[in-house]
Design a protein around this motif. Structure first.
Motif, PDB file in Angstrom:
ATOM      1  N   SER A   1      56.113   5.954  37.930  1.00  0.00           N
ATOM      2  CA  SER A   1      54.852   6.234  37.329  1.00  0.00           C
ATOM      3  C   SER A   1      54.500   7.230  36.565  1.00  0.00           C
ATOM      4  O   SER A   1      53.539   7.408  35.663  1.00  0.00           O
ATOM      5  CB  SER A   1      53.729   6.156  38.602  1.00  0.00           C
ATOM      6  OG  SER A   1      52.503   5.802  38.079  1.00  0.00           O
TER       7      SER A   1
ATOM      8  N   ASP B   1      43.877   1.925  33.410  1.00  0.00           N
ATOM      9  CA  ASP B   1      44.794   3.079  33.317  1.00  0.00           C
ATOM     10  C   ASP B   1      46.023   2.877  32.631  1.00  0.00           C
ATOM     11  O   ASP B   1      46.740   1.941  33.290  1.00  0.00           O
ATOM     12  CB  ASP B   1      44.930   3.417  34.874  1.00  0.00           C
ATOM     13  CG  ASP B   1      45.742   4.557  35.224  1.00  0.00           C
ATOM     14  OD1 ASP B   1      46.670   4.864  34.286  1.00  0.00           O
ATOM     15  OD2 ASP B   1      45.632   5.251  36.210  1.00  0.00           O
TER      16      ASP B   1
ATOM     17  N   HIS C   1      52.231  12.300  27.235  1.00  0.00           N
ATOM     18  CA  HIS C   1      53.574  12.965  27.801  1.00  0.00           C
ATOM     19  C   HIS C   1      54.283  11.770  28.769  1.00  0.00           C
ATOM     20  O   HIS C   1      55.331  12.166  29.374  1.00  0.00           O
ATOM     21  CB  HIS C   1      53.177  14.096  28.696  1.00  0.00           C
ATOM     22  CG  HIS C   1      51.918  13.801  29.470  1.00  0.00           C
ATOM     23  ND1 HIS C   1      50.756  13.654  29.084  1.00  0.00           N
ATOM     24  CD2 HIS C   1      51.841  13.695  30.661  1.00  0.00           C
ATOM     25  CE1 HIS C   1      49.853  13.479  29.896  1.00  0.00           C
ATOM     26  NE2 HIS C   1      50.284  13.297  31.146  1.00  0.00           N
ATOM     27  N   LYS C   2      53.800  10.704  28.658  1.00  0.00           N
ATOM     28  CA  LYS C   2      54.675   9.830  29.374  1.00  0.00           C
ATOM     29  C   LYS C   2      55.260   8.651  28.345  1.00  0.00           C
ATOM     30  O   LYS C   2      56.260   8.753  27.870  1.00  0.00           O
ATOM     31  CB  LYS C   2      53.931   8.908  30.662  1.00  0.00           C
ATOM     32  CG  LYS C   2      53.377   9.876  31.517  1.00  0.00           C
ATOM     33  CD  LYS C   2      52.346   8.871  32.612  1.00  0.00           C
ATOM     34  CE  LYS C   2      51.966   9.918  33.947  1.00  0.00           C
ATOM     35  NZ  LYS C   2      51.160   9.388  34.890  1.00  0.00           N
TER      36      LYS C   2
HETATM   37  C1  PLP Z   1      50.407   9.947  35.523  1.00  0.00           C
HETATM   38  C2  PLP Z   1      49.202   9.078  36.087  1.00  0.00           C
HETATM   39  C3  PLP Z   1      48.036   9.376  36.018  1.00  0.00           C
HETATM   40  C4  PLP Z   1      47.540  10.588  35.716  1.00  0.00           C
HETATM   41  O1  PLP Z   1      47.958  11.267  34.471  1.00  0.00           O
HETATM   42  P1  PLP Z   1      47.966  12.903  34.314  1.00  0.00           P
HETATM   43  O2  PLP Z   1      48.440  13.019  32.784  1.00  0.00           O
HETATM   44  O3  PLP Z   1      49.149  13.118  35.279  1.00  0.00           O
HETATM   45  O4  PLP Z   1      46.977  13.434  34.592  1.00  0.00           O
HETATM   46  C5  PLP Z   1      47.051   8.297  36.264  1.00  0.00           C
HETATM   47  N1  PLP Z   1      47.201   7.113  36.687  1.00  0.00           N
HETATM   48  C6  PLP Z   1      48.811   6.788  36.850  1.00  0.00           C
HETATM   49  C7  PLP Z   1      49.197   5.364  37.011  1.00  0.00           C
HETATM   50  C8  PLP Z   1      49.734   7.729  36.591  1.00  0.00           C
HETATM   51  O5  PLP Z   1      50.999   7.381  36.604  1.00  0.00           O
END
Ligand code: PLP
Length: 490
Positions: A82, A248, A274-275
């Motif tokens: 995730s 999301d 950042h992902k």
């Molecule tokens: C990482 C994540 C978030 C939150 O994102 P942040 O950048 O850490 O605030 C929300 N939903 C999912 C599914 C995530 O993997």
């Protein structure tokens, strides 16, 4: 086994700087003062600050050693499901460090900031194209902040229509930030269960969707790494009752260039630069959570918005607009995390559309390779083709009283950052692996071998596994005490 990255060898001890301090040792040589020395009256002087006295080499070694206790994507595989811990290309850093960007100041005014404004405008366009929406804001500082922005817009939309609603539907696979964001906007969460296939059934949504429900929050692909195949039908059900669909987009890394969430019926979606877009994550620096919206939500976007006036290259081509009466307002000082935006823009341009699509295809291929390679070793509750991540659990190890936690801890001894564990909550004792596209087959094979070796240890030497990690600087912590009474002084 000796092929594993491992953590054997030199792990340096390092005391606190104060313990290394020696009277008179110094790492700076200042030029002689060119003004007369002035005495300060004794009553104006406080106590000396008691800083450690160290040579330059003492300081360099101290911080270099500490940095080696850390683990990051530059030191090894980081399969945290995730979180999309992909490699952060160094060209992104080079671009962000360019004088024109690094020296820019947010108060410089638009005449001196056209390049920065153009970059933000173009990044908005690129993200809009990738996600399939007409408008994007770059202001939110992270995914969760993007969720808040999205929920505020949904709230403002219903308020403008004249009737506020009180509930939001949230599936059991949702990240914890989803109900938290809904709750910050005053909404009550209505939790629904995924079906047998690990995805939402339209009938489950239809059963709870009513005209007091503001909308639904859906993660697609979901946190089981599965594509929500009924997404269109679900969006239709929610829209038919006047609700909106929050997407999301944290798992966008599985579908770039393949699916546009805007085409699926989603109304507002956040991304995590950042992902998916390769900017540093967690301790590596601040994040960024841009939000894309459909046409109907554009009036509610946060201010300032960036506008492009003319195609010309004069000094007023790009400007900020704050005169938006229905806007939810400002979400961040200045314009969000500009340095992160430069890195994501650099990534998008260096990859190109075709490259982004290939990255997603490889991310999915890598996750399926791990799923197929480990499915006899670990239990796989949802045995179907996955997207960018796969979720196992410790069912096979339970006869030896070995848990997901024991196996995750032992992975540290093999030189891997553990995957995400005990999330998503729909799988008991989940062990959730996301390799990303940037790991080579050799590195993925090493990870698979390490998990297999650990599963063997679970049978042959469970006592040892219970004590893992054995080779790290700090061995097994008492998790509860560590969380409740953290020792912050070393
Ligand atoms: C990482 C994540 C978030 C939150 O994102 P942040 O950048 O850490 O605030 C929300 N939903 C999912 C599914 C995530 O993997």
């Amino acid at each position: 086994m000796n092929k594993q990255p491992g953590t054997r060898g030199l792990i340096f001890n390092e005391p606190q700087l104060w313990e290394k301090s020696r009277e008179g040792r110094c790492a700076v040589s200042l030029p002689k003062a060119d003004v007369e020395r002035a005495e300060i009256a004794p009553h104006l002087m406080g106590d000396a600050p008691g800083l450690p006295q160290l040579s330059e080499l003492d300081v360099v070694r101290h911080y270099t050693r500490l940095s080696q206790w850390n683990f990051g994507v530059d030191s090894g595989m980081y399969p945290l499901g995730s979180c999309t811990m992909k490699y952060n290309p160094k060209t992104n850093e080079v671009q962000a460090a360019r004088q024109g960007f690094a020296g820019a100041h947010p108060l410089a005014g638009k005449e001196f900031s056209q390049g920065a404004l153009k970059l933000m405008y173009d990044l908005e366009q690129a993200l809009g194209e990738i996600t399939g929406f007409p408008a994007v804001t770059l202001q939110p500082a992270a995914g969760a902040h993007g969720e808040l922005a999205g929920m505020l817009m949904i709230h403002a939309y219903h308020a403008k229509k004249g009737k506020q609603r009180s509930k939001i539907i949230i599936p059991d696979t949702a990240h914890g930030t989803n109900p938290a964001s809904a709750s910050l906007c005053g909404y009550e969460s209505v939790n629904i269960k995924s079906g047998e296939k690990g995805i939402l059934e339209p009938a489950t949504v239809a059963a709870v969707m009513d005209e007091d429900t503001a909308g639904i929050m859906i993660t697609n692909p979901n946190t089981l790494g599965l594509f929500e195949e009924n997404i269109r039908e679900i969006c239709d059900i929610v829209h038919a009752k006047g609700g909106l669909v929050y997407g999301d987009g944290a798992n966008m890394n599985a579908i770039m260039g393949i699916v546009k969430p805007g085409d699926l019926g989603i109304d507002v979606l956040h991304l995590n630069l950042h992902k998916t877009f390769s900017t540093p994550h967690g301790g590596g620096g601040p994040g960024s959570g841009p939000v894309s919206v459909v046409k109907e939500l554009i009036p509610f976007l946060p201010v300032p918005r960036i506008e492009k006036n003319r195609d010309g290259k004069d000094l007023s081509s790009y400007k900020f607009v704050t005169d938006c009466p229905d806007s939810i307002g400002r979400l961040h000082t200045f314009y969000g995390h500009f340095g992160v935006m430069i890195k994501a823009y650099s990534y998008i341009l260096s990859m190109g559309g075709k490259g982004l699509r290939e990255a997603s295809q490889l991310a999915v291929l890598n996750a399926n390779y791990i799923k197929e390679s480990l499915k006899g070793t670990l239990n796989l509750p949802y045995d179907r083709p996955c997207m960018h991540e796969c979720v196992f659990n410790d069912k096979y190890q339970q006869e030896n009283h070995i848990t997901t936690m024991d196996m995750a801890k032992r992975l540290l001894d093999y030189g891997f950052h553990p995957p995400t564990i005990y999330f998503p909550l729909v799988v008991d004792a989940a062990f959730m692996v996301e390799p990303t596209e940037t790991e080579s087959k050799e590195d993925i094979d090493q990870f698979i071998d390490a998990v297999k070796a650990i599963a063997k240890e679970a049978k042959l030497d469970p006592e040892k596994l219970k004590k893992a990690p054995l080779l790290t600087k700090v061995t097994r912590l008492d998790e509860v005490t560590a969380a409740r009474k953290p020792c912050l002084r070393g």
